[in-house]
Design a protein around this motif. Structure first.
Motif, PDB file in Angstrom:
ATOM      1  N   ILE A 420     -12.227 -13.322  22.178  1.00  0.00           N
ATOM      2  CA  ILE A 420     -12.091 -12.292  23.555  1.00  0.00           C
ATOM      3  C   ILE A 420     -13.048 -11.394  23.331  1.00  0.00           C
ATOM      4  N   LYS A 421     -13.387 -10.781  21.958  1.00  0.00           N
ATOM      5  CA  LYS A 421     -14.134  -9.543  21.980  1.00  0.00           C
ATOM      6  C   LYS A 421     -15.813  -9.878  22.452  1.00  0.00           C
ATOM      7  N   PHE A 422     -15.840 -11.079  21.908  1.00  0.00           N
ATOM      8  CA  PHE A 422     -17.537 -11.563  22.121  1.00  0.00           C
ATOM      9  C   PHE A 422     -17.607 -12.534  23.496  1.00  0.00           C
ATOM     10  N   THR A 423     -16.716 -12.416  24.247  1.00  0.00           N
ATOM     11  CA  THR A 423     -16.710 -13.199  25.617  1.00  0.00           C
ATOM     12  C   THR A 423     -16.685 -12.181  26.668  1.00  0.00           C
ATOM     13  N   GLU A 424     -17.924 -12.281  27.582  1.00  0.00           N
ATOM     14  CA  GLU A 424     -17.911 -11.371  28.570  1.00  0.00           C
ATOM     15  C   GLU A 424     -17.600 -12.208  29.853  1.00  0.00           C
ATOM     16  N   GLN A 425     -17.851 -13.556  30.039  1.00  0.00           N
ATOM     17  CA  GLN A 425     -17.697 -14.276  31.274  1.00  0.00           C
ATOM     18  C   GLN A 425     -16.998 -15.487  30.615  1.00  0.00           C
ATOM     19  N   GLY A 426     -16.304 -16.096  31.516  1.00  0.00           N
ATOM     20  CA  GLY A 426     -15.582 -17.491  31.331  1.00  0.00           C
ATOM     21  C   GLY A 426     -14.151 -16.968  30.520  1.00  0.00           C
ATOM     22  N   GLY A 427     -13.985 -17.510  29.357  1.00  0.00           N
ATOM     23  CA  GLY A 427     -12.762 -17.458  28.852  1.00  0.00           C
ATOM     24  C   GLY A 427     -12.429 -17.950  27.416  1.00  0.00           C
ATOM     25  N   VAL A 428     -11.322 -18.019  26.941  1.00  0.00           N
ATOM     26  CA  VAL A 428     -11.212 -18.638  25.765  1.00  0.00           C
ATOM     27  C   VAL A 428      -9.884 -19.579  25.913  1.00  0.00           C
ATOM     28  N   ARG A 429     -10.029 -20.816  25.129  1.00  0.00           N
ATOM     29  CA  ARG A 429      -8.981 -21.785  25.279  1.00  0.00           C
ATOM     30  C   ARG A 429      -8.679 -22.088  23.745  1.00  0.00           C
ATOM     31  N   VAL A 430      -7.279 -22.321  23.701  1.00  0.00           N
ATOM     32  CA  VAL A 430      -6.677 -22.359  22.186  1.00  0.00           C
ATOM     33  C   VAL A 430      -6.209 -23.740  22.361  1.00  0.00           C
ATOM     34  N   ARG A 431      -6.458 -24.806  21.362  1.00  0.00           N
ATOM     35  CA  ARG A 431      -5.756 -26.337  21.122  1.00  0.00           C
ATOM     36  C   ARG A 431      -5.198 -26.357  20.151  1.00  0.00           C
ATOM     37  N   ALA A 432      -4.290 -27.102  19.979  1.00  0.00           N
ATOM     38  CA  ALA A 432      -3.386 -27.582  18.719  1.00  0.00           C
ATOM     39  C   ALA A 432      -2.855 -28.939  18.840  1.00  0.00           C
ATOM     40  N   GLY A 433      -3.173 -29.572  17.900  1.00  0.00           N
ATOM     41  CA  GLY A 433      -2.738 -31.162  17.783  1.00  0.00           C
ATOM     42  C   GLY A 433      -2.432 -31.382  16.419  1.00  0.00           C
ATOM     43  N   TYR A 434      -1.692 -32.595  16.256  1.00  0.00           N
ATOM     44  CA  TYR A 434      -1.382 -32.960  14.793  1.00  0.00           C
ATOM     45  C   TYR A 434      -1.580 -34.590  14.400  1.00  0.00           C
ATOM     46  N   SER A 435      -2.334 -34.765  13.676  1.00  0.00           N
ATOM     47  CA  SER A 435      -2.828 -36.382  13.278  1.00  0.00           C
ATOM     48  C   SER A 435      -2.974 -36.542  11.913  1.00  0.00           C
ATOM     49  N   GLY A 436      -2.617 -37.634  11.367  1.00  0.00           N
ATOM     50  CA  GLY A 436      -3.118 -37.699  10.078  1.00  0.00           C
ATOM     51  C   GLY A 436      -2.647 -36.929   8.995  1.00  0.00           C
ATOM     52  N   GLY A 437      -1.580 -36.303   9.106  1.00  0.00           N
ATOM     53  CA  GLY A 437      -0.823 -35.433   8.243  1.00  0.00           C
ATOM     54  C   GLY A 437      -1.687 -34.013   8.024  1.00  0.00           C
ATOM     55  N   SER A 438      -2.230 -33.729   9.214  1.00  0.00           N
ATOM     56  CA  SER A 438      -3.054 -32.475   9.039  1.00  0.00           C
ATOM     57  C   SER A 438      -2.799 -31.963  10.475  1.00  0.00           C
ATOM     58  N   LEU A 439      -2.502 -30.479  10.645  1.00  0.00           N
ATOM     59  CA  LEU A 439      -2.313 -29.511  11.825  1.00  0.00           C
ATOM     60  C   LEU A 439      -3.903 -29.189  12.160  1.00  0.00           C
ATOM     61  N   ARG A 440      -4.329 -29.381  13.279  1.00  0.00           N
ATOM     62  CA  ARG A 440      -5.861 -28.858  13.711  1.00  0.00           C
ATOM     63  C   ARG A 440      -5.531 -27.997  14.978  1.00  0.00           C
ATOM     64  N   ILE A 441      -6.087 -26.726  14.878  1.00  0.00           N
ATOM     65  CA  ILE A 441      -6.054 -25.593  15.804  1.00  0.00           C
ATOM     66  C   ILE A 441      -7.740 -25.317  16.050  1.00  0.00           C
ATOM     67  N   ASP A 442      -7.846 -25.522  17.632  1.00  0.00           N
ATOM     68  CA  ASP A 442      -9.328 -25.061  17.932  1.00  0.00           C
ATOM     69  C   ASP A 442      -9.284 -23.852  18.737  1.00  0.00           C
ATOM     70  N   VAL A 443     -10.124 -22.915  18.563  1.00  0.00           N
ATOM     71  CA  VAL A 443     -10.359 -21.890  19.606  1.00  0.00           C
ATOM     72  C   VAL A 443     -11.816 -21.893  20.119  1.00  0.00           C
ATOM     73  N   VAL A 444     -11.918 -22.265  21.437  1.00  0.00           N
ATOM     74  CA  VAL A 444     -12.999 -22.381  21.827  1.00  0.00           C
ATOM     75  C   VAL A 444     -13.507 -21.109  22.924  1.00  0.00           C
ATOM     76  N   ASP A 445     -14.585 -20.304  22.759  1.00  0.00           N
ATOM     77  CA  ASP A 445     -14.913 -19.325  23.818  1.00  0.00           C
ATOM     78  C   ASP A 445     -16.243 -19.715  24.487  1.00  0.00           C
ATOM     79  N   THR A 446     -16.397 -19.026  25.768  1.00  0.00           N
ATOM     80  CA  THR A 446     -17.759 -19.064  26.365  1.00  0.00           C
ATOM     81  C   THR A 446     -18.619 -17.962  26.113  1.00  0.00           C
ATOM     82  N   GLY A 447     -18.353 -17.357  24.847  1.00  0.00           N
ATOM     83  CA  GLY A 447     -19.134 -15.882  24.554  1.00  0.00           C
ATOM     84  C   GLY A 447     -20.673 -16.068  24.367  1.00  0.00           C
ATOM     85  N   VAL A 448     -21.039 -14.980  23.649  1.00  0.00           N
ATOM     86  CA  VAL A 448     -22.507 -14.920  23.319  1.00  0.00           C
ATOM     87  C   VAL A 448     -22.865 -15.939  22.256  1.00  0.00           C
ATOM     88  N   GLY A 449     -22.012 -16.297  21.587  1.00  0.00           N
ATOM     89  CA  GLY A 449     -22.458 -17.642  20.567  1.00  0.00           C
ATOM     90  C   GLY A 449     -23.266 -16.765  19.329  1.00  0.00           C
TER      91      GLY A 449
END
Length: 675
Positions: A420-449
């Motif tokens: 959130i701090k490094f994003t000025e336009q667009g936004g942030v998405r949080v994704r979570a899923g479980y497969s193969g015995g592992s939990l995966r969490i993705d945080v994707v932003d449209t910030g400065v990179g």
């Protein structure tokens, strides 16, 4: 060197040769005897048939003329044949016209003849005269004793076998002599020459080559032996030279060993002195480490105590009636204090991780609820920056996992705050899923990179992508480093994919096990040593009842903050500045619950709790630890001393209400406590 006769090579060669020759001769003799046997049978047949043919014409005339006297003379003549024992002339009506016979000869070998040819044989031939061939005259019948032919056959067979055996004996004697003179005697001469070789002086003997054996195998063998003797001479000379050199080297080696032993002894003494110095240095390092740990714990407690008081008073001030300017200034001060507290927590967490003393819980928790709470917490921050924050958790995500929810929440809050701090336009998405015995969490932003160089620096302590980032957005650069260390301690992996101007994609993968959810209406909480206990949620009617709570706290600011919060919750509160005063207060008044600070003068919270638990009347009294300490072992120390639960400062309304409701007694008694 003499050998027994049956041990000599010539005897063995002769024996083997004769045995083979005898076996082959016996086979050939048996073949010859078999052929002779069949020839004897053919001779018997042909001789008797010839005798019948000769006697046929006169016997036919006699039978035609019926002349008995001539018939008897003819039959007597046939009996003179050694094999014929009976002769008869039989008329056409099978009547005997004339007959003559003699007895069979006897012999001890007759059984062998009878076995091969039979005891006797009968031969018949019809009698006819020329030009009256259709007139039957009778038969000439001869009975033959086969012993005459069998005896001849047995005599020939015995001669064949005896002659073969005699030939084998003559061959054996001849071969024995030949092998002895050609092979055994030359070999004995070579052996006798070898016997004369002495182990201490083999180079002085050479073997003579036997006469007439220079070109054969024996001569070759003697030549090879002499070559080996020559080689032994050379080897012995080299060995004597090497022995002399070894003695010289042995003397030098003994001297060097003595020198090295002296050096090793000196080095060993130096090493022992070094070891003693290392032990002393280690003890000093342990003392310094303990002093640093104690200093860090004390400083952390003092800093957090003061800071908690400031944050508590600011929170209380914000609950009053304020004009917008004052409220804004107080909110800024509260936000700055919370940031300072988070920075202090990050520094302490990093210190614990690097020291290997960060312990992780393994309790059931809901990842879906944790993500929703973190997203809700950062929603206001996203709105202030006019960007969106979307939670895209997989609907099929299992409800409960086993792990450390506190550390996972810390990682996710850091990632969301940075996004959130490094994003000025667009936004942030949080994704979570479980497969193969592992939990995966993705945080994707449209910030400065991030640039490629920035990607290599973001996980370093006190580092950000570049100097402009620090100037524009602020921050200490500890958040991502702490996230990486926490994820690695949970045996997971954190990956960052980013391009400058195109946003950032952070992926956290954790090997968490799925946990079967407990029955509805219960709350799962951690107990000491990561055990799991189930505590029923209090009913709504219980949470409305006011409680009498003893607050044991030495800091007046914290007393003011806690008292205000407890009063807001509807509870009555008394104060005690240390553990000793808390025990006196319990002796005078009955309390439903005790909020116990851990570090206090006179008597700290640990000793006070142990004293309280020694009284049977206070055995089930809920005691909640309230402390600013966040070092390793603080929670375990509180629970081990007899406290029921643990909350950390600063005092927070929701946490305080939750822990009080969790441990409130079923019904508050009205009678006073023990005097």
């Amino acid at each position: 060197m003499s050998k027994r006769f049956n041990q000599r090579l010539s005897y063995r060669l002769t024996r083997d040769s004769v045995l083979v020759a005898m076996a082959l001769g016996l086979v050939l003799n048996f073949i010859q005897i078999t052929l002779d046997y069949f020839r004897a049978r053919e001779s018997l047949e042909s001789e008797i048939h010839a005798l019948l043919d000769i006697s046929n014409s006169p016997a036919s005339q006699i039978a035609y003329n019926i002349n008995i006297r001539l018939a008897e003379e003819l039959l007597d003549g046939l009996l003179k044949h050694p094999a014929v024992i009976n002769a008869r002339i039989v008329d056409s009506e099978n009547g005997t016209m004339a007959a003559s016979g003699k007895s069979s000869p006897t012999s001890p070998y007759r059984w062998a003849s009878d076995l091969l040819f039979g005891s006797y044989r009968v031969f018949r031939q019809e009698l006819r005269v020329p030009r009256l061939e259709d007139l039957p005259l009778g038969e000439l019948v001869l009975t033959i004793d086969t012993f005459h032919y069998g005896a001849q056959f047995l005599e020939r067979a015995g001669y064949t076998l005896m002659s073969g055996l005699f030939k084998s004996l003559i061959l054996s004697a001849a071969l024995l002599l030949i092998f002895y003179f050609v092979l055994t005697r030359p070999m004995l001469n070579v052996i006798n020459a070898l016997v004369q070789v002495r182990a201490n002086s083999p180079e002085k003997v050479r073997l003579p080559v036997p006469h007439n054996h220079r070109e054969d195998e024996i001569g070759t063998m003697v030549g090879i032996i002499n070559q080996h003797l020559e080689t032994m001479d050379t080897s012995l000379a080299q060995l004597r030279h090497a022995e002399s050199a070894m003695k010289h080297y042995s003397t030098q080696l003994e001297q060097e060993v003595a020198d090295r032993t002296r050096e090793i002894s000196e080095k060993n003494q130096a090493l022992q002195r070094g070891n003693r110095a290392l032990v002393k240095a280690k003890e000093d390092a342990v003392r310094r480490a303990r002093a640093r740990a104690s200093f860090l714990a004390n400083m952390s407690h003092e800093i957090r105590t003061s800071l908690n008081g400031v944050l508590g008073l600011l929170a209380l001030a914000l609950e009053g009636d304020l004009d917008p300017a004052e409220r804004n200034r107080l909110e800024i001060a509260l936000s700055a204090g919370e940031s300072l507290l988070e920075l202090l927590n990050d520094i302490l967490d990093i210190s614990k991780v690097e020291a290997g003393k960060l312990r992780l819980e393994n309790i059931p928790f809901s990842v879906r609820r944790l993500i929703e709470e973190c997203a809700t917490l950062h929603t206001q921050q996203a709105r202030r920056r006019n960007i969106y924050l979307i939670n895209e958790t997989d609907p099929d995500l299992p409800e409960s996992f086993l792990g450390d929810p506190t550390r996972l929440r810390q990682v996710l809050n850091n990632l969301l705050s940075n996004a959130i701090k490094f994003t000025e336009q667009g936004g942030v998405r949080v994704r979570a899923g479980y497969s193969g015995g592992s939990l995966r969490i993705d945080v994707v932003d449209t910030g400065v990179g991030l640039s490629k160089e920035g990607l290599h620096r973001i996980f370093s302590p006190f580092s950000q992508a570049d100097a402009d980032t620090t100037r524009l957005y602020g921050g200490t650069g500890l958040g991502l480093m702490l996230c990486r260390q926490l994820v690695e301690r949970m045996h997971g992996q954190i990956l960052v994919d980013s391009r400058e101007g195109s946003g950032t994609h952070v992926t956290v993968t954790l090997p968490l096990a799925v946990h079967d959810a407990g029955p509805a209406g219960v709350e799962v909480k951690a107990s000491p040593k990561n055990r799991v206990s189930i505590t029923p949620e209090p009913s709504q009617s219980d949470t409305d009842q006011p409680l009498s709570i003893l607050l044991v706290e030495d800091n007046q600011v914290n007393q003011l903050v806690a008292t205000s919060l407890l009063k807001k919750l509807g509870h009555r509160t008394d104060h005690a500045e240390n553990g000793q005063k808390a025990i006196h207060a319990l002796e005078r008044t009955h309390y439903d619950m005790v909020l116990m600070d851990c570090q206090m003068p006179v008597m700290d919270g640990y000793a006070a709790t142990q004293r309280i638990r020694q009284n049977p009347d206070w055995k089930n009294l809920p005691i909640i630890a309230v402390t600013a300490n966040v070092m390793e072992g603080d929670r375990e120390g509180c629970l081990a001393s007899g406290m029921n639960d643990y909350i950390s400062k600063p005092y927070k309304y929701d946490e305080l209400r939750a822990v009080i409701n969790r441990w409130r007694p079923p019904a508050a008694p009205e009678h006073p406590g023990p005097a």
